[in-house]
Design a protein around this motif. Structure first.
Motif, PDB file in Angstrom:
ATOM      1  N   UNK A  12       0.826  -1.208   0.000  1.00 30.35           N
ATOM      2  CA  UNK A  12       0.000   0.000   0.000  1.00 30.35           C
ATOM      3  C   UNK A  12       0.862   1.261   0.000  1.00 30.35           C
ATOM      4  N   UNK A  13       1.946   1.244   0.786  1.00 37.58           N
ATOM      5  CA  UNK A  13       2.851   2.395   0.773  1.00 37.58           C
ATOM      6  C   UNK A  13       3.487   2.580  -0.605  1.00 37.58           C
ATOM      7  N   UNK A  14       3.893   1.492  -1.237  1.00 36.29           N
ATOM      8  CA  UNK A  14       4.500   1.571  -2.573  1.00 36.29           C
ATOM      9  C   UNK A  14       3.509   2.133  -3.586  1.00 36.29           C
ATOM     10  N   UNK A  15       2.263   1.701  -3.507  1.00 38.01           N
ATOM     11  CA  UNK A  15       1.232   2.231  -4.411  1.00 38.01           C
ATOM     12  C   UNK A  15       1.025   3.724  -4.168  1.00 38.01           C
ATOM     13  N   UNK A  16       1.056   4.156  -2.919  1.00 41.85           N
ATOM     14  CA  UNK A  16       0.917   5.577  -2.603  1.00 41.85           C
ATOM     15  C   UNK A  16       2.041   6.406  -3.186  1.00 41.85           C
ATOM     16  N   UNK A  17       3.259   5.921  -3.061  1.00 40.63           N
ATOM     17  CA  UNK A  17       4.417   6.632  -3.618  1.00 40.63           C
ATOM     18  C   UNK A  17       4.335   6.658  -5.143  1.00 40.63           C
ATOM     19  N   UNK A  19       1.606   6.603  -6.908  1.00 42.94           N
ATOM     20  CA  UNK A  19       0.538   7.550  -7.251  1.00 42.94           C
ATOM     21  C   UNK A  19       1.048   8.980  -7.204  1.00 42.94           C
ATOM     22  N   UNK A  20       1.855   9.305  -6.199  1.00 44.54           N
ATOM     23  CA  UNK A  20       2.431  10.651  -6.099  1.00 44.54           C
ATOM     24  C   UNK A  20       3.365  10.910  -7.282  1.00 44.54           C
ATOM     25  N   UNK A  21       4.158   9.919  -7.656  1.00 44.53           N
ATOM     26  CA  UNK A  21       5.065  10.082  -8.798  1.00 44.53           C
ATOM     27  C   UNK A  21       4.295  10.320 -10.093  1.00 44.53           C
ATOM     28  N   UNK A  22       3.205   9.581 -10.294  1.00 44.07           N
ATOM     29  CA  UNK A  22       2.382   9.773 -11.492  1.00 44.07           C
ATOM     30  C   UNK A  22       1.762  11.169 -11.492  1.00 44.07           C
ATOM     31  N   UNK A  23       1.308  11.635 -10.330  1.00 43.69           N
ATOM     32  CA  UNK A  23       0.720  12.966 -10.229  1.00 43.69           C
ATOM     33  C   UNK A  23       1.746  14.037 -10.585  1.00 43.69           C
ATOM     34  N   UNK A  24       2.955  13.923 -10.053  1.00 39.90           N
ATOM     35  CA  UNK A  24       3.995  14.908 -10.357  1.00 39.90           C
ATOM     36  C   UNK A  24       4.400  14.871 -11.829  1.00 39.90           C
ATOM     37  N   UNK A  25       4.465  13.668 -12.388  1.00 38.82           N
ATOM     38  CA  UNK A  25       4.760  13.540 -13.815  1.00 38.82           C
ATOM     39  C   UNK A  25       3.659  14.191 -14.655  1.00 38.82           C
ATOM     40  N   UNK A  26       2.408  13.982 -14.264  1.00 43.93           N
ATOM     41  CA  UNK A  26       1.291  14.585 -14.993  1.00 43.93           C
ATOM     42  C   UNK A  26       1.341  16.106 -14.916  1.00 43.93           C
ATOM     43  N   UNK A  27       1.719  16.655 -13.755  1.00 46.11           N
ATOM     44  CA  UNK A  27       1.856  18.110 -13.649  1.00 46.11           C
ATOM     45  C   UNK A  27       2.977  18.619 -14.548  1.00 46.11           C
ATOM     46  N   UNK A  55      -3.251  12.253   2.069  1.00 47.19           N
ATOM     47  CA  UNK A  55      -3.218  12.264   3.527  1.00 47.19           C
ATOM     48  C   UNK A  55      -4.176  11.225   4.093  1.00 47.19           C
ATOM     49  N   UNK A  56      -5.401  11.203   3.579  1.00 43.75           N
ATOM     50  CA  UNK A  56      -6.379  10.213   4.021  1.00 43.75           C
ATOM     51  C   UNK A  56      -5.904   8.807   3.677  1.00 43.75           C
ATOM     52  N   UNK A  57      -5.315   8.642   2.509  1.00 41.31           N
ATOM     53  CA  UNK A  57      -4.813   7.337   2.088  1.00 41.31           C
ATOM     54  C   UNK A  57      -3.747   6.824   3.052  1.00 41.31           C
ATOM     55  N   UNK A  58      -2.748   7.662   3.349  1.00 45.01           N
ATOM     56  CA  UNK A  58      -1.662   7.218   4.216  1.00 45.01           C
ATOM     57  C   UNK A  58      -2.124   7.051   5.667  1.00 45.01           C
ATOM     58  N   UNK A  59      -3.070   7.840   6.119  1.00 43.68           N
ATOM     59  CA  UNK A  59      -3.629   7.633   7.461  1.00 43.68           C
ATOM     60  C   UNK A  59      -4.341   6.294   7.522  1.00 43.68           C
ATOM     61  N   UNK A  60      -5.100   5.951   6.493  1.00 45.74           N
ATOM     62  CA  UNK A  60      -5.807   4.663   6.493  1.00 45.74           C
ATOM     63  C   UNK A  60      -4.824   3.493   6.425  1.00 45.74           C
ATOM     64  N   UNK A  61      -3.719   3.644   5.693  1.00 42.19           N
ATOM     65  CA  UNK A  61      -2.701   2.585   5.657  1.00 42.19           C
ATOM     66  C   UNK A  61      -2.065   2.431   7.035  1.00 42.19           C
ATOM     67  N   UNK A  62      -1.804   3.546   7.707  1.00 39.35           N
ATOM     68  CA  UNK A  62      -1.229   3.493   9.041  1.00 39.35           C
ATOM     69  C   UNK A  62      -2.184   2.826  10.024  1.00 39.35           C
ATOM     70  N   UNK A  63      -3.464   3.123   9.923  1.00 38.18           N
ATOM     71  CA  UNK A  63      -4.463   2.476  10.785  1.00 38.18           C
ATOM     72  C   UNK A  63      -4.492   0.978  10.500  1.00 38.18           C
ATOM     73  N   UNK A  64      -4.422   0.606   9.237  1.00 42.23           N
ATOM     74  CA  UNK A  64      -4.386  -0.822   8.874  1.00 42.23           C
ATOM     75  C   UNK A  64      -3.165  -1.496   9.497  1.00 42.23           C
TER      76      UNK A  64
END
Length: 72
Positions: A12-17, A19-27, A55-64
């Motif tokens: 889940x952490x890898x998918x989050x990272x 996703x951030x990389x894809x977002x920055x590439x898209x920008x 933020x919500x994604x990483x908080x939910x991963x941390x709760x998991x």
């Protein structure tokens, strides 16, 4: 690295990272394709909205992760 990705939380952490990389590439692509740029208000809203989503994604991963540790 393989051990990290074999756990659900690591994946889940890898998918989050990713996703951030894809977002920055898209920008970056948006900045190159549209030299006039996107308005500051629109770009600010997009970035803030994405930040809140992640933020919500990483908080939910941390709760998991905490649930796994407590055996729930």
């Amino acid at each position: 690295m393989r051990e990290f990705l074999e756990s659900d939380t690591g994946f889940y952490y890898a998918i989050g990272v990713f996703t951030i990389a894809v977002f920055l590439l898209a920008l970056a692509v948006l900045a190159m394709v549209n030299p006039g740029g996107v308005g500051a208000t629109e770009l600010g809203g997009l970035v803030v909205g994405f930040f809140l989503f992640m933020l919500v994604y990483f908080v939910s991963v941390t709760v998991h992760r905490l649930e796994e540790r407590n055996g729930l």
